[in-house]
Design an enzyme around this catalytic site. Structure first.
Site, PDB file in Angstrom:
ATOM      1  N   THR A  89       0.912  -1.031   0.055  1.00 16.77           N
ATOM      2  CA  THR A  89       0.092   0.119  -0.046  1.00 16.77           C
ATOM      3  C   THR A  89       0.900   1.188   0.096  1.00 16.77           C
ATOM      4  O   THR A  89       1.960   1.190   0.706  1.00 16.77           O
ATOM      5  CB  THR A  89      -0.916  -0.005   1.406  1.00 16.77           C
ATOM      6  OG1 THR A  89      -1.597  -1.305   1.313  1.00 16.77           O
ATOM      7  CG2 THR A  89      -1.741   1.190   1.383  1.00 16.77           C
ATOM      8  N   ARG A 117     -14.035  -8.129  -2.452  1.00 16.59           N
ATOM      9  CA  ARG A 117     -13.722  -7.641  -1.258  1.00 16.59           C
ATOM     10  C   ARG A 117     -13.075  -6.122  -1.148  1.00 16.59           C
ATOM     11  O   ARG A 117     -12.232  -5.879  -2.147  1.00 16.59           O
ATOM     12  CB  ARG A 117     -12.666  -8.409  -0.483  1.00 16.59           C
ATOM     13  CG  ARG A 117     -12.422  -8.015   0.931  1.00 16.59           C
ATOM     14  CD  ARG A 117     -11.127  -7.242   1.100  1.00 16.59           C
ATOM     15  NE  ARG A 117     -10.333  -6.961   2.217  1.00 16.59           N
ATOM     16  CZ  ARG A 117      -9.537  -6.306   2.438  1.00 16.59           C
ATOM     17  NH1 ARG A 117      -8.713  -5.621   1.347  1.00 16.59           N
ATOM     18  NH2 ARG A 117      -8.799  -5.669   3.732  1.00 16.59           N
ATOM     19  N   GLY A 119     -11.394  -3.071   1.083  1.00 17.78           N
ATOM     20  CA  GLY A 119     -11.019  -2.870   2.380  1.00 17.78           C
ATOM     21  C   GLY A 119     -11.129  -1.554   2.785  1.00 17.78           C
ATOM     22  O   GLY A 119     -12.394  -0.874   2.622  1.00 17.78           O
ATOM     23  N   ASP A 120     -10.207  -0.794   3.630  1.00 16.15           N
ATOM     24  CA  ASP A 120     -10.372   0.561   4.196  1.00 16.15           C
ATOM     25  C   ASP A 120      -9.824   1.580   3.107  1.00 16.15           C
ATOM     26  O   ASP A 120     -10.190   2.809   3.052  1.00 16.15           O
ATOM     27  CB  ASP A 120      -9.403   0.664   5.284  1.00 16.15           C
ATOM     28  CG  ASP A 120      -8.028   0.680   5.007  1.00 16.15           C
ATOM     29  OD1 ASP A 120      -7.596  -0.685   4.551  1.00 16.15           O
ATOM     30  OD2 ASP A 120      -7.213   1.375   5.332  1.00 16.15           O
ATOM     31  N   THR A 139      -2.851   2.284   6.840  1.00 19.65           N
ATOM     32  CA  THR A 139      -2.460   1.081   6.274  1.00 19.65           C
ATOM     33  C   THR A 139      -2.474  -0.037   7.200  1.00 19.65           C
ATOM     34  O   THR A 139      -2.147   0.271   8.323  1.00 19.65           O
ATOM     35  CB  THR A 139      -0.978   1.139   5.585  1.00 19.65           C
ATOM     36  OG1 THR A 139      -0.889  -0.212   4.838  1.00 19.65           O
ATOM     37  CG2 THR A 139       0.075   1.682   6.434  1.00 19.65           C
ATOM     38  N   GLY A 140      -3.029  -1.232   6.658  1.00 15.40           N
ATOM     39  CA  GLY A 140      -3.102  -2.423   7.665  1.00 15.40           C
ATOM     40  C   GLY A 140      -4.089  -3.125   7.309  1.00 15.40           C
ATOM     41  O   GLY A 140      -4.640  -3.425   6.082  1.00 15.40           O
TER      42      GLY A 140
HETATM   43  N1  ASP Z   1      -5.383  -1.739   4.052  1.00 13.53           N
HETATM   44  C1  ASP Z   1      -5.300  -2.517   2.811  1.00 13.53           C
HETATM   45  C2  ASP Z   1      -6.268  -3.603   2.731  1.00 13.53           C
HETATM   46  O1  ASP Z   1      -7.065  -3.920   3.619  1.00 13.53           O
HETATM   47  C3  ASP Z   1      -3.919  -3.294   2.893  1.00 13.53           C
HETATM   48  C4  ASP Z   1      -2.862  -2.617   3.359  1.00 13.53           C
HETATM   49  O2  ASP Z   1      -2.987  -1.382   3.809  1.00 13.53           O
HETATM   50  O3  ASP Z   1      -1.555  -3.206   3.285  1.00 13.53           O
HETATM   51  O4  ASP Z   1      -6.798  -3.726   1.567  1.00 13.53           O
END
Ligand code: ASP
Length: 206
Positions: A89, A117, A119-120, A139-140
């Site tokens: 990311t 899916r 994500g955030d 990120t996460g």
């Molecule tokens: N936040 C991102 C997701 O869940 C992945 C990441 O930040 O590494 O898709």
């Protein structure tokens, strides 16, 4: 997203070199978030050329994941994402010389997730937030970040007068250690960068 709360996001977009540029185009429309086939069509209509983003490194990582799937060697969700596989990311939070803020981010997502899916990362308030007092990018593990509405939480602390570093540091209390999380933020007082694993770096000041 910028200081004036102008927003533009795309999700489940395919075969575009710079998804952030497509998101920037969405900002010029009445919409905030466009996903899937609609996002692909939108990108095409705005002149974005077909691009295959698959690198050798990504192909190798994909092969590894496929092997694990074949063996049914799936992450143990009960162990709270111990097995989390991030897919690179990038995020930025910036202030210009006039004190205006902007933030953006882009991700390949997370492995072992269902098709479709989201994500955030393209979710305003979760993966990113900006307004008149600052800008934030996270990120996460997307699902956990959405649950907390992490970027807005950090922004609100900054708006209350906290230094961005303190706001970023205190936001990590929501995440267990094995839940890799990183957050960056900027305000007129300076910038902040926090992570519970080596996953967020402040790339450049100035
Ligand atoms: N936040 C991102 C997701 O869940 C992945 C990441 O930040 O590494 O898709």
């Amino acid at each position: 997203m910028d200081s004036e709360r102008n927003c533009g996001c795309v999700a489940a977009l395919e075969n575009v070199k710079n998804p952030i540029k497509v998101a920037r185009e969405v900002m010029e429309t009445p919409h905030i978030l466009i996903a899937g086939e609609g996002a692909n069509e939108f990108a095409k209509s705005r002149g974005f050329q077909h691009f295959n983003p698959r690198t050798e490194r990504a192909t190798k990582a994909w092969e590894k994941v496929k092997e694990r799937l074949k063996k049914r060697d799936l992450p143990d969700w009960a162990k709270k994402w111990e097995d989390y596989e991030p897919v690179d990311t990038v995020g930025v939070a910036a202030m210009d010389s006039k004190g205006r803020f902007a933030t953006t981010n882009s991700t390949g997502g997370t492995t072992f997730m269902l098709n479709g899916r989201i994500g955030d990362t393209p979710v305003i308030g979760a993966g990113l937030y900006a307004a008149e007092k600052g800008a934030v990018s996270a990120t996460g593990v997307g699902e956990e970040i959405v649950r907390i509405v992490l970027s807005k939480w950090v922004y609100d602390r900054i708006a209350e007068g906290l230094h961005p570093q303190d706001a970023c540091d205190s936001s990590l209390k929501f995440f267990e250690k094995e839940m890799p999380t990183g957050i960056i933020a900027v305000s007129e007082d300076g910038y902040g960068v926090s992570c519970n694993t080596k996953m967020a770096w402040w790339a450049r000041e100035g």
